[in-house]
Structures are given as structure tokens and as C-alpha cells.
Design an enzyme around this catalytic site. Sequence first.
Site, short mmCIF file in Angstrom:
data_model
loop_
_atom_site.label_atom_id
_atom_site.label_comp_id
_atom_site.label_asym_id
_atom_site.label_seq_id
_atom_site.Cartn_x
_atom_site.Cartn_y
_atom_site.Cartn_z
N GLU A 124 0.80 -1.23 0.00
CA GLU A 124 0.00 0.00 0.00
C GLU A 124 0.84 1.28 0.00
OE1 GLU A 124 -2.32 -0.64 3.49
OE2 GLU A 124 -3.95 -1.64 2.41
N GLU A 164 6.78 -22.15 7.52
CA GLU A 164 7.16 -21.35 8.68
C GLU A 164 8.16 -22.06 9.58
OE1 GLU A 164 4.17 -22.02 12.31
OE2 GLU A 164 3.34 -20.80 10.70
#
Length: 635
Positions: free
Chosen positions: A404, A435
Site C-alpha cells: 500500500e 514457517e
Amino acid sequence: MAVVLGVDGGGTKTVALLADEAGRPLAQATGGPTNHYAVGPERAGDALRAIVRRVLGAAGLSPTEVACAVLGMAGVDRPDDVQQVCDWVRPLGLGGTLVVENDAVIALAGATLGRPGVVVVAGTGSVAFGVNARGERRRAGGYGHLVGDEGSGFAIGRAALAAVLRAHDGRGPATRLTELLLSALGVIDAAGLMGRVYYGMERRDIAALAPLVAEAARSGDGVAAGILAEAGHELGLAARAVIAGLGLRADAFEVAAAGGVFKAGSPVLDPFTRVVTAAAPRAAVIRPRYPPAVGAVILGLRCLNVDPAGLDLSSLTAEPASEVGPTEAVARPGAPADLDLMSLPDLLARLLAAEARVPAAVGASLDDLASAVERLVAAIEGGGRVFYVGAGTSGRLGALDATELPPTFGVPAAWFQAVVAGGRRALWRSVEGAEDDEAAGERDLAARGVGPGDAVVGLSASGRTPYTLGALAHARRAGATTVAVTTTPGSPLARLADVCVCPAVGPEEVEGSTRLSAGTAEKVVLNLLSTATMARLGRVYGNLMVSLEARNSKLRARAVEVVGRIAGVGLREAEATLQRCGWQPATAVLMLRLGLEAAAARRRLRAAGGSLRRALGGAGPGVTDQGPVAPGPPS
């Protein structure tokens, strides 16, 4: 104090344990896969070194303080394999004795406390292994899913998929597996399975279907029961081969049934036991006493001439506080566990109340947030970059924030970059095991050339995600500034970073789900970090987006409004000026306020580091709500 290191290196994850000579735990760590057949020698070696370094660091010990290290590694079958593992760990400088074994050896040691016997391990793959009183060894199976692994989770999952397709074609009986598998895989009919199986599923994804087969069998489904019975029989045959090869038919010994497949219970255990006891009537089928990593510690204690039979090793099966710290999702004392039974208004009110804890938790971290912002600003002003690193929800939130910033503040995409465990695919789909791969975190940052002048923000609600820990550890070694964002005080990530922002939101309403309050807290922290950094870099003027990229009609209207308010001109003049300078609001303001042409305005803005206020020569007039153009609607 004599220290033993035990490692269980698998194809999905690796567990490392440190214990003293009395069997007391010192530290524990979990990392990525270290089976060289599964991930390749380079990646496996990186992961093994990373987890050993981390477990030693958690205990505050140096490698030379290890008296005996026992590494039980999947895929280690030949002398060349053993030498390869020794080469992987040689740079660590481990002291004392180094023992490298196949992971089946440590599984047997954990199951029987190191006594002679047989273990059958049935997880994603399958293998049987045994040792007799003379120390002779025998193995059966373990040849991988293409030519072996009978009775494994993969074999069960594959058989279930085949049964669904046979039922679909009319070549086999109807089965509840159809309903369960279609729902689990998100397809609408059996024909849709083909795309999922061949274009979206790995071996472990197919193995993960095995619990659904057990569920169907419990509901009375004959097809599922038959699949499990066949698995149990095949596993029994593997055990029988080992028993025969070791000459144990007439002996009394234990056969341990290890791995997730046996959690299905009697549908697998009964046929398995029948084959075993037919081959060796005095054999006793048991569940393992301890997991394989503890088995590695048991062998290490024997290496130090310590008899593990006289020790209480139960504490080794729990995660020590020195490694884990407080968990991110624990049971809420006194809280009801019946969210599914609450009325909808009550349920929503309860969830909202939990989210309402977030602002206060973030507010208690403002000093640390300010310190973090100062470090990010210094990195950007010095020509460096900021990296958000995380896995799962944390990684996706970092990617969202980084994405953004360019359109909102007109900054290069290179300034803020997201590094997510599992790569781009993990942004829209969970990547199993990503992960847990600590070495991948190190590699991913190394590939981006992270070094002095850069800043790395590690995102992990629990504060102990191996991928993120590996990335932050690499960043520290490379000389980068490190920031931790976690909701777990005192976690390994918090201890590793230069600055830790830790909004302690407490337990989640849905246990184990860190996408709720913890995820909200991480998103708020990221909003504050990036927005405050942009403000300090002069990418806003007052509270206006003077650096936005006006790429659509809504943003062009916003740019016209911004320029009109700051320059004190009407909408038409603001729009005409923006058109002349390529729709760059800050440039247009300089043109109008200082009477410059577009090229000169751009040069002045660049010389001011992109800050409109500095380019105007100081504080300049403030922006008020009384400007010539009324504020527009929110975006």
C-alpha cells in the site's frame, strides 16, 4: 555439567533437544526439514546448522560444551550419508562425541529406552527397524512413496483418493470418503479432484487426508475401514520381516507402533497386532514411551555411560521456557468453550470485546514504536531498505502494508519489501511447513543482499516462528537494524531484536488462532510504523497525501483537491497544473506556490528528499479546514 544434544531430523521438520546428564531439559527448538532427499543437501545442511545454533543460543551454551551429540536423520542410510551430515555440522565446532544415525534408530531408542526391540514408524512415510540383544540391526521398508511406504499416511491418503474416483466412475462402492475429501479439498465433485491432486498437492498434503479416512471408518464406512485394515496389515508385514531377520520369533520383546497413522486406533492396530503376534507370540505391541528426539538424548546419555532407565525423562517431552516463552494462544480461565452455541449477537459482542483490547495494548508500546520508527527513518534516509519478514497471517499483513505504501505515498517499491515464508504462493494459500524452515528465512534475506543500513522487521505473534527467527538472526549478523513485532512478551524474537514492539493482547477467543486479536494488533502496529515513517520523511503535508500516485479517476480528483487546498487555487487551475506535471501533486504545489516550471519543481523536490515542506523552504502555511476547496469524501 555434561550436556547432551539430541536431534530428530525429518522430511517435514527437525527437533533439537539439549539436556544435562540427569536428563533435565536445557532448551528445545523446532526447525525446517533436514532430509536431503526431500529438500536437497544444501538446504538440509543449512537447516541443521541453524537449529543447532538456535538451541545452543536458547540455553546460553557454546558448541564446545556439548559432551555428546546424537543426530537421528531421515535419509541417512549409507556411510556416505553419515559423512555428509558430519560435514554439515563440522563448521559448528561441536565438542565431545558426534553420533549420526538414521531417524529410525532414535525412534526405537525413545520407544524402548534403548533396549532391544522393534519400532514401526508410520507417518507421512513408513519404515520398520529393530535391534536384537547381539546388537544386530534390521530394517524393512522406508523406500519412499514411489516404490514403498506401504501403510503410511501417504498410502492411506492415496487409497482414499482412488476410492473416491472409483465410486465416481461406478467401479467401486459408494463411500463417505467422497463427502469428506471433497469438502476438505474445496472441490465440488470427484472430477475436480484431478486438478487438485496433480496441480496443487504435495506428498504431505495427500498424507494429511489419512485422519479423514479414520473419521469415515468410525462412522461405519466399509471402504475406509478396509483401507485402514490394509495399512495395518502392511505395517505388520514390515515388522514381521524385521523380526524374522533378527531371529526374534521365540523372544520376549517390545514392538512399538509409532507415528500418526496409529492414532486411528483399532482399525490399524488390530490387524497390525495380529500379524506381529503370529510372527512372535511373546512380542508385546506398545506405544512409544518417548518421541524420537528424546530417543536421541537417551542414546547420548548412554554414550556418557548414564543409564536412562533410572532417570525421569518426562520433562523432556515439554517445551522448556528458555526456548518457547509464553504461548500466544492459551485457554482463557473461566471462559466458556461453546462459541458455537452462543446466540449470534452474543457471539459477535464477545469477539468485538476481545478486539477492543488492542488499542490499549498498542498504546502501552508507543515508546518502543517511536524507537522503531526512528530506526526505519534512518535506514531509508541513509539509502537503505526496510524488510517485513513473517509467515502465515503475519507475513501476509506485512505484504499488505508494503504493497500500500507506493500508491499512497509515492515511494519506490524497494523502500519497503515483504518477505513471506513460502514465497508469493503463500499470500493466497497456506504453504505447509514453510514457517518451520529457519534456514529458508536466512536464505531469503541473504538473497536480497540485506546488510548494514537496512532495517528488518520480524513479524510473529508467538515470537518463535523458526522462519522469522532465522531471518532476524541473519539480519543481525549482516549488520542490519532489527525490529520485532510480536504479541508474546519475552519470546525468542523479542530477545533477538534491537527494538521489540509487543502489544500483549492476551489469549485469543478461538484458541490457537492468531488471526484475531493478535492479527489486529500486528496490523495496527504496521499502520503506525509505516505511516509515522512516511510522515517523518515528508511524504505528507499537514495531513494530506501530497505524494499519492494519481492512477485512477478517484485519486486524480483527490490530487486536484489536495493541490487546491495547499496552493490556495481553484479546482480548474489545480487540475491544469497537475496535467502539465504528470499528475504529481507535490510538484504541482511547487509550481503554483513558487512560480516554477515542472522540471525545476521536480529538481527542487528531489533536493529536499521528496519533502514538500522542506522544498517550500520551511514550515510554510499550515493546511486548515478553511481552505478554498471543501474536503472531499474519504477514499
